[in-house]
Design an enzyme around this catalytic site. Sequence first.
Site, short mmCIF file in Angstrom:
data_model
loop_
_atom_site.label_atom_id
_atom_site.label_comp_id
_atom_site.label_asym_id
_atom_site.label_seq_id
_atom_site.Cartn_x
_atom_site.Cartn_y
_atom_site.Cartn_z
N GLU A 143 -6.79 4.41 -1.33
CA GLU A 143 -6.40 5.17 -0.15
C GLU A 143 -5.72 6.46 -0.59
O GLU A 143 -5.10 6.49 -1.65
CB GLU A 143 -5.43 4.35 0.71
CG GLU A 143 -6.08 3.17 1.39
CD GLU A 143 -5.10 2.42 2.29
OE1 GLU A 143 -3.93 2.84 2.37
OE2 GLU A 143 -5.52 1.42 2.89
N ASP A 186 0.82 -1.21 0.00
CA ASP A 186 0.00 0.00 0.00
C ASP A 186 0.85 1.26 0.00
O ASP A 186 0.52 2.26 -0.63
CB ASP A 186 -0.93 0.01 1.22
CG ASP A 186 -2.17 -0.84 1.00
OD1 ASP A 186 -2.14 -1.68 0.09
OD2 ASP A 186 -3.16 -0.66 1.72
N SER A 206 -5.61 5.73 4.28
CA SER A 206 -4.61 4.91 4.94
C SER A 206 -4.85 4.94 6.45
O SER A 206 -5.39 5.91 6.99
CB SER A 206 -3.22 5.47 4.64
OG SER A 206 -2.27 4.97 5.55
#
Length: 558
Positions: free
Chosen positions: A445, A80, A471
């Site tokens: 995100e 991520d 996030s």
Amino acid sequence: MEISSRNVVEGPSRAPHRAMYKAMGLKDEDLGKPFIGVSHTGNEATPCNIHLGRLAQKAKEGVSDSGGTPREFATIAVSDGIAMGHEGMKSSLVSREIIADSIELMVRAHQYDGLVGIAGCDKSLPGSMMAMARLNIPSVFVYGGTIMPGIYEGKQVTIQDVYEAVGAYEAGQVTLEALKNLENVACPNAGSCGGMYTANTMASISEAIGIALPGSASPPAEDPRREKIVYESGKAVLNLLENGIRPKDILTYEAFENAIAVANAIGGSTNAVLHLLALSREIGINLVLDDFEKIRKKTPHIADMRPGGYYVMLDLDKIGGIPLLMKSLQKKNLLHEGVMTVTGKTLKQNLDSMPLSFDSNQKVLKPIESPIHEIGTLTILRGTLAPDGAVVKIAGVNTKEFKGRARVFDREEDAFDAISKRAIKENDVVIIRYEGPRGGPGMREMLGVTAALVGQKLGEKVALITDGRFSGATRGLMIGHVSPEAAVGGNIALVKEGDEIKINLEKNNVDLMISENELIQRRKEWKPRKPNYERGALAKYASLVTSASEGAITKPLF
């Protein structure tokens, strides 16, 4: 004790199958034992996962030493942090489904009798747990562990500090040299991002919900205890198999309530809402957004953890980890103590067996009698802008009411450009839409966006509202998971530049301040947009995905 692997290796007709196993070094003795899948999401995409292949070897030893035959396999994991801020982040939530799907397919195809699932970066944790729920074979989840904090100018730092420093650099508040120096020390070794971001939140939840061994969430990735934890997890699966304990015995409604309580007490990531909803759907539990509010309103927030607070997972580990936090909740009867766990014992039995005491000199956990907040931090909002719900984390948010004018962007990049050019001003409400489960697709995100606002000292002076996600490292008045999303004609699609938006965190409201007649007229004028992808994994996901209010899971069309 049901041994599905016998379907594969017993009888004259399975001679070819046995021959293939023998090609991999197995002997008849090995073929006579239960087969335990050891899945991991190890790769070189991210420090969160780079060490998981090594940990898997210890899990296999635990399986072997307890009378099982381990069979290792790997699945994907998206970083991520590295996918953040560009088109790659659209793949992140999609990867959760692919991880669950691939583990499911491997276990079904080879008829494994049990499962150890080792995961590191954000989506690999719920993805692994979702597979366990679907398969309903004896299973133990294991977290790969948190990264150690970096040290910069004598202070602990994490990846959150680097993202926020980018915003500060663009605002002329830090030099390029300082940014580079921070970049060089923020992530010192293997492990998942160090604050109470999504990976550490979901690891904490894995303990709370009973699918992971007690005390397994907080030890760092490079700590010697981590190898012992995966070894014991391998042993635990055989105990579950022998006693016929399956995920459906563990992942009960009461266990989900425990998970929600812990998520609120630790000031966890908003993604916990999405992932718990998804996990509940896989196991057949009817969890809804209102359940989160019910638990939040009676659960104090007691952990002073980043991003809203000061400490990192390492600090929590030093004082006793999630078991100590759960013992605090126990004192106020905020947990269902009788739920079954992967130890084969109840939650109460597990906690009672751990001799932990609350040290009044430590500052990571506040006493349950004098918490940081009297109620939890994961707040569900509704209103004319989000009729089916939205999520905000109030840890570190001092503003209770906010009113401002909408600045409307139809993609994350456009919003980031405006922020970089200092075009967002105090009292603006940044709307980022068409980034939802279907519209993005994948609910990107937006840490780059939120961190840039914080870096420009606007974190408490503007609001951000999106049908995408944030996030776990995000802080400030940032509202995500707006449902229905823009791509299906949700009201967020009808907002116009300059519209007044009103947020009231005490009343749980987020409202578009226009008349009902105006809303009806705008809806008549709205037209669906062409999908961003017409083939491949993202297109398939967009065609099957449900609302964020249902966990953004994929459902068959029949």
